[in-house]
Design a protein around this motif. Structure first.
Motif, PDB file in Angstrom:
ATOM      1  N   ASP A 192       2.330   1.792  -3.418  1.00 18.54           N
ATOM      2  CA  ASP A 192       1.325   2.272  -4.366  1.00 18.54           C
ATOM      3  C   ASP A 192       1.085   3.775  -4.216  1.00 18.54           C
ATOM      4  O   ASP A 192       0.843   4.474  -5.192  1.00 18.54           O
ATOM      5  N   LYS A 193       1.166   4.252  -2.982  1.00 17.88           N
ATOM      6  CA  LYS A 193       0.907   5.666  -2.712  1.00 17.88           C
ATOM      7  C   LYS A 193       2.177   6.508  -2.816  1.00 17.88           C
ATOM      8  O   LYS A 193       2.136   7.714  -2.572  1.00 17.88           O
ATOM      9  N   SER A 198       4.453   6.547  -0.746  1.00 18.12           N
ATOM     10  CA  SER A 198       4.592   7.072   0.609  1.00 18.12           C
ATOM     11  C   SER A 198       6.025   6.901   1.115  1.00 18.12           C
ATOM     12  O   SER A 198       6.752   6.000   0.701  1.00 18.12           O
ATOM     13  N   LYS A 247       0.836  -1.210   0.000  1.00 15.60           N
ATOM     14  CA  LYS A 247       0.000   0.000   0.000  1.00 15.60           C
ATOM     15  C   LYS A 247       0.867   1.254   0.000  1.00 15.60           C
ATOM     16  O   LYS A 247       0.581   2.219  -0.709  1.00 15.60           O
TER      17      LYS A 247
END
Length: 100
Positions: free
Chosen positions: A30-31, A33, A27
Motif C-alpha cells: 500500500d505504501k 515500500s 501494508k
C-alpha cells in the motif's frame, strides 16, 4: 538436557500464525515500500519452518488407520493402569496412621 527442553518448550509456544506477516506485506504494498521483498522473505522463511515442524511431528509417517490403532492401544493401556491404580489404592497399604 535442560537447554534442549527449554528450546523445545519455546518452539511449542511459538506463534505459527501467518496473518501478521501477510498484513505487513499488504501494508508495504500500500505504501509502495521497498520492504516488500524483505517481508516476503520472512513469510517464505516462516512457511519453511512450519513445513519442517510438520515433517518432524511424531506419527506423521503413519496412516490415519495406524494412528487410530495406536490411539486405541494407548487408551486401553491408560484404562488398565487406572484400574490397577484404583485396585492398589483400595488395598489400604497406603493408609498413614493418624498421629495421636
Amino acid at each position: 538436557m535442560m537447554a534442549t527442553a527449554q528450546t523445545t518448550q519455546e518452539k511449542e509456544n511459538e506463534d505459527w500464525s501467518l496473518l501478521p506477516l501477510v498484513h505487513d506485506i499488504i501494508k508495504c504494498m500500500d505504501k509502495d515500500s521497498q520492504d516488500v521483498h524483505q517481508e516476503l522473505a520472512k513469510l517464505k522463511s516462516k512457511i519453511q519452518e512450519a513445513r519442517e515442524q510438520i515433517s518432524n511431528m511424531p506419527g506423521i509417517d503413519c496412516s490415519p488407520q495406524e494412528q487410530q490403532q495406536q490411539l486405541c492401544t494407548l487408551r486401553e493401556q491408560v484404562r488398565t493402569k487406572n484400574q490397577l491404580l484404583h485396585k492398589y489404592k483400595g488395598l489400604c497399604m497406603f493408609d498413614v496412621p493418624k498421629a495421636s
